[in-house]
Design a protein around this motif. Structure first.
Motif, short mmCIF file in Angstrom:
data_model
loop_
_atom_site.label_atom_id
_atom_site.label_comp_id
_atom_site.label_asym_id
_atom_site.label_seq_id
_atom_site.Cartn_x
_atom_site.Cartn_y
_atom_site.Cartn_z
N PHE A 134 6.26 8.06 -1.37
CA PHE A 134 5.67 9.30 -1.87
C PHE A 134 4.14 9.29 -1.85
O PHE A 134 3.51 10.23 -2.35
CB PHE A 134 6.19 9.62 -3.28
N GLY A 135 3.52 8.27 -1.29
CA GLY A 135 2.07 8.25 -1.21
C GLY A 135 1.52 6.88 -0.92
O GLY A 135 2.25 5.98 -0.46
N HIS A 136 0.23 6.72 -1.17
CA HIS A 136 -0.43 5.43 -1.03
C HIS A 136 -0.86 4.94 -2.40
O HIS A 136 -1.34 5.73 -3.24
CB HIS A 136 -1.67 5.53 -0.13
N ALA A 137 -0.71 3.64 -2.64
CA ALA A 137 -1.15 3.04 -3.90
C ALA A 137 -1.44 1.58 -3.65
O ALA A 137 -0.63 0.86 -3.05
CB ALA A 137 -0.09 3.19 -4.99
N ALA A 138 -2.58 1.13 -4.12
CA ALA A 138 -2.99 -0.25 -3.87
C ALA A 138 -2.11 -1.25 -4.58
O ALA A 138 -1.92 -2.37 -4.11
CB ALA A 138 -4.45 -0.44 -4.30
N ASN A 139 -1.55 -0.85 -5.72
CA ASN A 139 -0.68 -1.74 -6.49
C ASN A 139 0.30 -0.92 -7.30
O ASN A 139 0.23 0.32 -7.33
CB ASN A 139 -1.51 -2.66 -7.39
N THR A 140 1.20 -1.61 -8.01
CA THR A 140 2.24 -0.91 -8.75
C THR A 140 1.66 -0.08 -9.89
O THR A 140 2.13 1.03 -10.17
CB THR A 140 3.27 -1.92 -9.28
N ALA A 141 0.64 -0.58 -10.56
CA ALA A 141 0.03 0.20 -11.64
C ALA A 141 -0.50 1.52 -11.11
O ALA A 141 -0.36 2.58 -11.76
CB ALA A 141 -1.09 -0.62 -12.28
N ALA A 142 -1.11 1.50 -9.94
CA ALA A 142 -1.63 2.73 -9.35
C ALA A 142 -0.50 3.68 -8.95
O ALA A 142 -0.62 4.90 -9.07
CB ALA A 142 -2.49 2.39 -8.13
N ALA A 143 0.63 3.11 -8.48
CA ALA A 143 1.77 3.95 -8.11
C ALA A 143 2.36 4.64 -9.34
O ALA A 143 2.71 5.83 -9.30
CB ALA A 143 2.84 3.10 -7.42
N GLY A 180 0.78 -1.23 0.00
CA GLY A 180 0.00 0.00 0.00
C GLY A 180 0.81 1.27 0.00
O GLY A 180 0.25 2.37 -0.19
N ALA A 181 2.12 1.19 0.21
CA ALA A 181 2.98 2.37 0.18
C ALA A 181 3.49 2.58 -1.24
O ALA A 181 4.11 1.69 -1.83
CB ALA A 181 4.15 2.22 1.14
N ALA A 182 3.25 3.76 -1.81
CA ALA A 182 3.79 4.11 -3.13
C ALA A 182 5.24 4.52 -2.95
O ALA A 182 5.55 5.43 -2.18
CB ALA A 182 2.98 5.24 -3.75
N GLN A 183 6.13 3.83 -3.68
CA GLN A 183 7.56 4.07 -3.51
C GLN A 183 8.23 4.42 -4.84
O GLN A 183 7.71 4.12 -5.92
CB GLN A 183 8.23 2.84 -2.90
#
Length: 434
Positions: free
Chosen positions: A183-192, A105-108
């Protein structure tokens, strides 16, 4: 310590210059804008060059390197060139081409280490992105500068409760697993990935699908500052080596009618060895000099004569004595902040200085009424290098390596002296006037 109004103004101009230049491409853009404001005409390598007497010109190669010059009053073959070289890049972190991904869940952001930064200094800082983005347009590919002003990413430290020996053994960061930033929240890599590209696209006011690639660096959003009981020190990122770039630029534009032809050459990629089309190991400076000589009607013999009559100053920052770490320095070569430019010498040619070129620089300091210092690295420690030996070997021009003293070289937050910046500008002005 007394600091004159002029010295403080020049130091503030340096801090502003750095704050406007969070990447090598921004640094070149900042330099180009200042050159245009002082009457310099842009040239393009793909076009024919024609000069006017005493003309002032500059040329950019691939966005990260820039060379500016003023044609002198005297014949080039007789007076030669007065050159200052420095570099626009600084050590740090660069985004990978496929940078964004998600971890629970962490956008990296995945990064590569550029050069030799002190990695621990990048932790717990307000970081953001700056550099250039290549975009697709109806006319073809275009390159645009981008800078995200707000703090965007962070590299949080691991709590001491899980790293009990950090104060005894220091912070060690694995370059692959320890440096990805949040740098944010993202459910998956595509969302990041979508989060990153849409952020960049929004800043550029373009559709996300128009982005074709990027060269992006992490930078510290904290602005430069004065510090010390008398505000005699400055702190900022990229003092190594934008301080030398700024000093060279200020010296060049202040001398409008030099006797010799004056050149300010600012290169990318010094921190990674200079071996590139835009680095000092490439052909950029020699190409520009060749074209100056051709457009000025010089024969090959005249050009070789001009090299013999030239002087090159390689300006890069120097290691100031740190009172907490006295054992790290050569005992007889301590240099101190706010005590003048440093002449750097190494018997193994990591610096280009020899006795003759050192004496010549000392003479310039004396003429400018500026103090000077001399530095040699501790013999049992590896010595860094500069563009000086590279340019001396390429051109066969007498060369000296100098720089202003600083603390925390290659930290994300470096420190230097207010007086030293004025001293360096004055000495380089004397060089261009010689």
């Amino acid at each position: 310590m007394q600091v004159s109004i002029e010295a403080r103004q020049q130091a503030q101009a340096l801090l502003d210059f750095i704050d406007h230049s969070p990447s090598p491409w921004h640094a070149v853009d900042t330099v180009a804008n200042q050159l245009k404001a002082h009457g310099f005409t842009p040239l393009h390598e793909s076009e024919s060059w024609q000069f006017q007497a005493s003309g002032k010109y500059f040329v950019i190669r691939d966005g990260g390197s820039i060379i500016a010059f003023t044609l002198g009053q005297q014949a080039i073959a007789d007076s030669g060139f007065r050159i200052v070289g420095a570099h626009t890049d600084s050590p740090g972190l660069r985004l990978k081409p496929q940078a964004a991904y998600s971890t629970e869940g962490a956008a990296q952001l995945g990064v590569e280490v550029y050069g030799g930064p002190i990695l621990a200094t990048f932790t717990d800082r307000d970081l953001s992105l700056a550099g250039r983005v290549v975009i697709r347009t109806a006319e073809g590919l275009d390159t645009r500068l981008v800078r995200l002003d707000q703090p965007l990413a962070r590299l949080p430290n691991l709590a001491i409760h899980m790293n009990r020996e950090v104060n005894e053994k220091g912070l060690a960061l694995n370059k692959q697993t320890g440096l990805p930033l949040i740098f944010g929240h993202a459910a998956n890599t595509a969302a990041a990935k979508q989060l990153l590209t849409e952020t960049l696209a929004g800043k550029l006011a373009i559709p996300a699908e128009a982005i074709a690639g990027w060269d992006l660096a992490l930078y510290d959003t904290q602005r430069g500052s004065f510090w010390g009981i008398d505000q005699e020190f400055i702190a900022n990122s990229q003092l190594d080596n934008l301080a030398s770039c700024h000093a060279a630029l200020e010296a060049l534009i202040s001398n409008e009618t030099p006797q010799s032809t004056t050149i300010c050459a600012l290169f990318d990629h010094e921190e990674v060895g200079s071996e590139s089309a835009t680095g000092a190991g490439g052909s950029f400076l020699l190409d520009v000099i060749n074209r100056i000589c051709l457009c000025s009607g010089l024969t090959q013999e005249d050009q070789l004569r001009s090299f013999a009559n030239s002087f090159f100053i390689s300006a890069d920052m120097a290691h100031a004595f740190h009172p907490n770490h006295a054992g790290s320095y050569e005992p007889c070569h301590h240099v101190h902040i706010n005590q003048g430019p440093v002449i750097k010498t190494n018997a193994n040619q990591r610096y280009s200085t020899n006795a003759v070129t050192a004496a010549r620089f000392i003479q310039l300091c004396e003429q400018a009424q500026v103090p000077h210092q001399q530095y040699a690295h501790r013999t049992d420690l590896g010595c860094g290098s500069t563009i000086g030996p590279i340019m001396a070997a390429q051109l066969g021009i007498a060369t000296v390596d100098v720089g202003n003293p600083m603390w925390a070289m290659h930290s994300i937050r470096e420190s230097a002296g207010v007086l030293d910046h004025r001293y360096m500008i004055a000495t380089l002005q004397q060089h261009y006037a010689s």
